[in-house]
Design a protein around this motif. Sequence first.
Motif, PDB file in Angstrom:
ATOM      1  N   LEU A 140      15.056   6.682  -0.181  1.00  0.00           N
ATOM      2  CA  LEU A 140      14.384   5.431  -0.518  1.00  0.00           C
ATOM      3  C   LEU A 140      15.417   4.477  -1.086  1.00  0.00           C
ATOM      4  CD1 LEU A 140      11.834   3.660  -1.024  1.00  0.00           C
ATOM      5  CD2 LEU A 140      11.691   4.752  -3.288  1.00  0.00           C
ATOM      6  N   VAL A 141      15.494   3.272  -0.536  1.00  0.00           N
ATOM      7  CA  VAL A 141      16.413   2.241  -1.009  1.00  0.00           C
ATOM      8  C   VAL A 141      15.612   1.166  -1.733  1.00  0.00           C
ATOM      9  CG1 VAL A 141      18.073   0.459  -0.324  1.00  0.00           C
ATOM     10  CG2 VAL A 141      18.056   2.671   0.848  1.00  0.00           C
ATOM     11  N   LEU A 142      16.046   0.817  -2.930  1.00  0.00           N
ATOM     12  CA  LEU A 142      15.423  -0.254  -3.704  1.00  0.00           C
ATOM     13  C   LEU A 142      16.366  -1.447  -3.735  1.00  0.00           C
ATOM     14  CD1 LEU A 142      14.041   1.821  -6.729  1.00  0.00           C
ATOM     15  CD2 LEU A 142      12.919   1.294  -4.552  1.00  0.00           C
ATOM     16  N   GLU A 143      15.928  -2.553  -3.152  1.00  0.00           N
ATOM     17  CA  GLU A 143      16.756  -3.760  -3.072  1.00  0.00           C
ATOM     18  C   GLU A 143      16.124  -4.873  -3.895  1.00  0.00           C
ATOM     19  OE1 GLU A 143      18.959  -6.842  -2.767  1.00  0.00           O
ATOM     20  OE2 GLU A 143      19.691  -4.899  -2.026  1.00  0.00           O
ATOM     21  N   GLN A 144      16.920  -5.485  -4.761  1.00  0.00           N
ATOM     22  CA  GLN A 144      16.414  -6.518  -5.646  1.00  0.00           C
ATOM     23  C   GLN A 144      15.965  -7.770  -4.897  1.00  0.00           C
ATOM     24  OE1 GLN A 144      19.255  -7.756  -8.572  1.00  0.00           O
ATOM     25  NE2 GLN A 144      17.866  -9.162  -9.595  1.00  0.00           N
ATOM     26  N   GLU A 179       0.831  -1.209   0.000  1.00  0.00           N
ATOM     27  CA  GLU A 179       0.000   0.000   0.000  1.00  0.00           C
ATOM     28  C   GLU A 179       0.863   1.257   0.000  1.00  0.00           C
ATOM     29  OE1 GLU A 179      -3.541   2.112   2.680  1.00  0.00           O
ATOM     30  OE2 GLU A 179      -2.942   0.025   3.075  1.00  0.00           O
ATOM     31  N   GLU A 180       1.867   1.276   0.870  1.00  0.00           N
ATOM     32  CA  GLU A 180       2.755   2.446   0.922  1.00  0.00           C
ATOM     33  C   GLU A 180       3.538   2.592  -0.375  1.00  0.00           C
ATOM     34  OE1 GLU A 180       6.196   4.429   3.825  1.00  0.00           O
ATOM     35  OE2 GLU A 180       5.676   2.293   4.011  1.00  0.00           O
ATOM     36  N   TRP A 181       3.932   1.461  -0.965  1.00  0.00           N
ATOM     37  CA  TRP A 181       4.684   1.505  -2.219  1.00  0.00           C
ATOM     38  C   TRP A 181       3.851   2.177  -3.318  1.00  0.00           C
ATOM     39  CZ3 TRP A 181       9.120   1.537  -4.526  1.00  0.00           C
ATOM     40  CH2 TRP A 181       9.234   1.203  -5.874  1.00  0.00           C
ATOM     41  N   GLY A 182       2.570   1.844  -3.379  1.00  0.00           N
ATOM     42  CA  GLY A 182       1.715   2.470  -4.380  1.00  0.00           C
ATOM     43  C   GLY A 182       1.680   3.980  -4.233  1.00  0.00           C
ATOM     44  N   GLU A 183       1.656   4.458  -2.992  1.00  0.00           N
ATOM     45  CA  GLU A 183       1.660   5.899  -2.753  1.00  0.00           C
ATOM     46  C   GLU A 183       2.999   6.524  -3.149  1.00  0.00           C
ATOM     47  OE1 GLU A 183       0.751   6.246   1.346  1.00  0.00           O
ATOM     48  OE2 GLU A 183      -1.332   5.565   1.154  1.00  0.00           O
ATOM     49  N   LYS A 196      13.368   4.626   3.956  1.00  0.00           N
ATOM     50  CA  LYS A 196      12.443   3.594   3.505  1.00  0.00           C
ATOM     51  C   LYS A 196      13.175   2.603   2.611  1.00  0.00           C
ATOM     52  CE  LYS A 196       8.468   6.735   3.692  1.00  0.00           C
ATOM     53  NZ  LYS A 196       7.818   6.088   4.842  1.00  0.00           N
ATOM     54  N   VAL A 197      12.834   1.320   2.759  1.00  0.00           N
ATOM     55  CA  VAL A 197      13.471   0.256   1.993  1.00  0.00           C
ATOM     56  C   VAL A 197      12.381  -0.603   1.349  1.00  0.00           C
ATOM     57  CG1 VAL A 197      15.053  -1.696   2.056  1.00  0.00           C
ATOM     58  CG2 VAL A 197      15.383   0.216   3.646  1.00  0.00           C
ATOM     59  N   ARG A 198      12.459  -0.766   0.042  1.00  0.00           N
ATOM     60  CA  ARG A 198      11.548  -1.641  -0.680  1.00  0.00           C
ATOM     61  C   ARG A 198      12.337  -2.840  -1.200  1.00  0.00           C
ATOM     62  NH1 ARG A 198       6.249  -3.359  -1.184  1.00  0.00           N
ATOM     63  NH2 ARG A 198       5.732  -3.836  -3.362  1.00  0.00           N
ATOM     64  N   ILE A 199      11.966  -4.050  -0.777  1.00  0.00           N
ATOM     65  CA  ILE A 199      12.671  -5.244  -1.199  1.00  0.00           C
ATOM     66  C   ILE A 199      11.947  -5.885  -2.386  1.00  0.00           C
ATOM     67  CG2 ILE A 199      13.658  -5.660   1.077  1.00  0.00           C
ATOM     68  CD1 ILE A 199      11.499  -7.781   1.531  1.00  0.00           C
ATOM     69  N   ASN A 200      12.591  -6.899  -2.985  1.00  0.00           N
ATOM     70  CA  ASN A 200      12.039  -7.592  -4.163  1.00  0.00           C
ATOM     71  C   ASN A 200      11.745  -6.631  -5.301  1.00  0.00           C
ATOM     72  OD1 ASN A 200      12.048 -10.183  -2.998  1.00  0.00           O
ATOM     73  ND2 ASN A 200      10.104  -9.798  -1.979  1.00  0.00           N
ATOM     74  N   CYS A 201      12.543  -5.601  -5.425  1.00  0.00           N
ATOM     75  CA  CYS A 201      12.285  -4.552  -6.417  1.00  0.00           C
ATOM     76  C   CYS A 201      13.501  -4.405  -7.326  1.00  0.00           C
ATOM     77  CB  CYS A 201      11.965  -3.228  -5.731  1.00  0.00           C
ATOM     78  SG  CYS A 201      11.468  -1.922  -6.878  1.00  0.00           S
ATOM     79  N   THR A 202      13.394  -4.917  -8.534  1.00  0.00           N
ATOM     80  CA  THR A 202      14.481  -4.847  -9.505  1.00  0.00           C
ATOM     81  C   THR A 202      14.245  -3.673 -10.442  1.00  0.00           C
ATOM     82  OG1 THR A 202      14.750  -7.243  -9.461  1.00  0.00           O
ATOM     83  CG2 THR A 202      15.700  -6.063 -11.328  1.00  0.00           C
ATOM     84  N   LEU A 222       8.201   4.012 -10.890  1.00  0.00           N
ATOM     85  CA  LEU A 222       8.424   4.896  -9.746  1.00  0.00           C
ATOM     86  C   LEU A 222       8.814   6.272 -10.257  1.00  0.00           C
ATOM     87  CD1 LEU A 222       8.892   5.319  -6.615  1.00  0.00           C
ATOM     88  CD2 LEU A 222      11.284   4.754  -7.091  1.00  0.00           C
ATOM     89  N   LYS A 223       7.998   7.295  -9.968  1.00  0.00           N
ATOM     90  CA  LYS A 223       8.349   8.658 -10.330  1.00  0.00           C
ATOM     91  C   LYS A 223       9.514   9.138  -9.472  1.00  0.00           C
ATOM     92  CE  LYS A 223       3.722  10.049 -11.871  1.00  0.00           C
ATOM     93  NZ  LYS A 223       2.586  10.990 -11.634  1.00  0.00           N
ATOM     94  N   LEU A 224      10.444   9.826 -10.105  1.00  0.00           N
ATOM     95  CA  LEU A 224      11.622  10.274  -9.369  1.00  0.00           C
ATOM     96  C   LEU A 224      11.463  11.691  -8.826  1.00  0.00           C
ATOM     97  CD1 LEU A 224      14.029   8.453  -8.893  1.00  0.00           C
ATOM     98  CD2 LEU A 224      15.304   9.752 -10.587  1.00  0.00           C
ATOM     99  N   GLY A 225      10.611  12.479  -9.441  1.00  0.00           N
ATOM    100  CA  GLY A 225      10.446  13.852  -8.966  1.00  0.00           C
ATOM    101  C   GLY A 225      11.757  14.607  -9.019  1.00  0.00           C
ATOM    102  N   SER A 226      12.107  15.244  -7.918  1.00  0.00           N
ATOM    103  CA  SER A 226      13.361  16.010  -7.866  1.00  0.00           C
ATOM    104  C   SER A 226      14.495  15.211  -7.224  1.00  0.00           C
ATOM    105  CB  SER A 226      13.137  17.305  -7.077  1.00  0.00           C
ATOM    106  OG  SER A 226      12.719  17.007  -5.744  1.00  0.00           O
ATOM    107  N   ALA A 227      14.291  13.912  -7.003  1.00  0.00           N
ATOM    108  CA  ALA A 227      15.292  13.090  -6.313  1.00  0.00           C
ATOM    109  C   ALA A 227      16.527  12.884  -7.171  1.00  0.00           C
ATOM    110  CB  ALA A 227      14.683  11.740  -5.926  1.00  0.00           C
TER     111      ALA A 227
END
Length: 566
Positions: A81-85, A42-46, A254-260, A281-286
């Motif tokens: 935000l960390v994206l971990e495969q 749910e949070e990931w969708g936001e 924030k860390v999202r796992i299983n995300c390649t 995933l929108k990056l915005g100004s990141a």
Amino acid sequence: MCCCMLIGMMGSTTPQNGYPVPGKQNITPQDVMTQMFFVGDEEWGELCQTGDFDYVVIGSSFCALGFITKVAENNPKAKILVLEQGQCFYTSHLQNLAPAYLHTLGAAFSFPWSISERTHQGKYIKWQYGMTNFLGGRSLLWSGWTPEPADDEMEHWPPEIIDTVHKYFGEVRELMNVVAADELFVTNQSAKPVYGKLQERLQLALVKASDKIDTITKVIPGPLAAKCKGQSSSRKALDLILTKRSSADKAPLKVRINCTVKKVQHNGKKVTALETSQGCLKLGSAKLVLAMGTLPPTTLMLNSFPKNQFPQLVNIGERYTCHFYTTFTARIPRSVLDHNSEFGDLEMAAIYLAGVDKKSKHQFHIQVVAMSDTNPVKNAKDAFQFYPDIVSFPGSDQRSSSTEHVIIVCSTFGELDHHNKENWFRLNDGNDVTTNATLQSLTNKTDEELWDVMDVASFQVIEQEIASQPSHIEYWHPEGNSGSWKKTRPTAEMIRQPATAHEASTMWMGGDNDKEAPVGLDYRPKGVENVYITGGSLFPTASSWSPTGVMVALAMHLGETLEPKK
């Protein structure tokens, strides 16, 4: 904890708590970890829609740790935000677990690339060590050698980068708890120092090796990343990002796992979104930070920024370096080093020796590890935890047959020639954009001569400097899944390893004078505004030293460059 507190945490009578119907029954360990530490669906969708971050970091490597540590130190409110495969597998470094976990080592690697036929058919080198797709990456399996290279050991590196490495290496030692082996005050079950008399004797034997062996340039006690000063010599694994959760008054990590991450979307200069296995995933100004090793980010860049459209990036993947290596095991009677029976029932030593081929000026280094163990069964857990190089940990048959000996493991690494244009990492015609790249790694005459030089030096260290006479030495000769001790040296085919390690240089960084370098001194691929590179891909050359400390130093510098001290 009292019952009322537990009831308060559990909440009111809801279906998931067993009223009025049974709750969910197929709860997995990963479900629990995700609920407690990671970004849920749910949070990931936001997050995908808002893109409200300061930094998006791909990967959870040591580089990610160095970068995040420095950013959080200088700006505690930075949104990261960390994206971990992968998922969370090991919760600590492998050596902090039971010795049986060593058997998982071979199954822990993935290979998101193909090997060229020429590499596969090579005489010695046939493949490259793979990636570890779990939270923490290779840091969970990493052996802790962390030397600071001297200026002349970073040949062909821009002076600005050399200065940066030295500037931040003190902080690297603090972050990774790097301690010289002769300062590791850890004890065995008999309350005697593990790095004690044997370390002392080995240092005494090798201190003048650079005077006696003309290819050896430096001898120092092993600089090891320890778990905890004064308590353990096992390597400090990545301080898992999940433990870095911020307190309520700071911006959360924030860390999202299983995300390649498959590709990046951009407008020609600036990345605007990420195509992931879990949606866009929108990056915005990141700002986007690539911290997932050397080869995977190179694949991402090659797929996202085609060379025919970005001529300034045409050299991505056209330089490839790494370390080829030799490893062998010897033993000598304990009495040769322990003249007065001073050793404890379990003692170890670690010495680091740097060397150079005087003809080519290419470098090598030797990691000498010694172990004296009078009771391998009783000491199995301590031996596994305290040993400074998990990959070369002696087998049970070697230890059980050597209770009256000192086992010596010699691992020697040489740099692959960065001038060799036949070494590269390029896209192929595969359909999967996360694996559609081919690696070619070949030795040339310069490499083969260096390999000969470093093998000679390795045997000289054992036979001339450690043993009082060669007749005392026995070498382990592998035979199938086991082997035997023999007086003769093992052959080159026995000791030269088919896999290379410490891959580097696919996106090397260069100063104003290096027009071919695809990455500038600001860590950005040339012409791209908001992407930043970390890791070994930045290295102009591989040199020979163990690279992790330098990687972290540069990642910390990047963090402080983007978030200067207030």
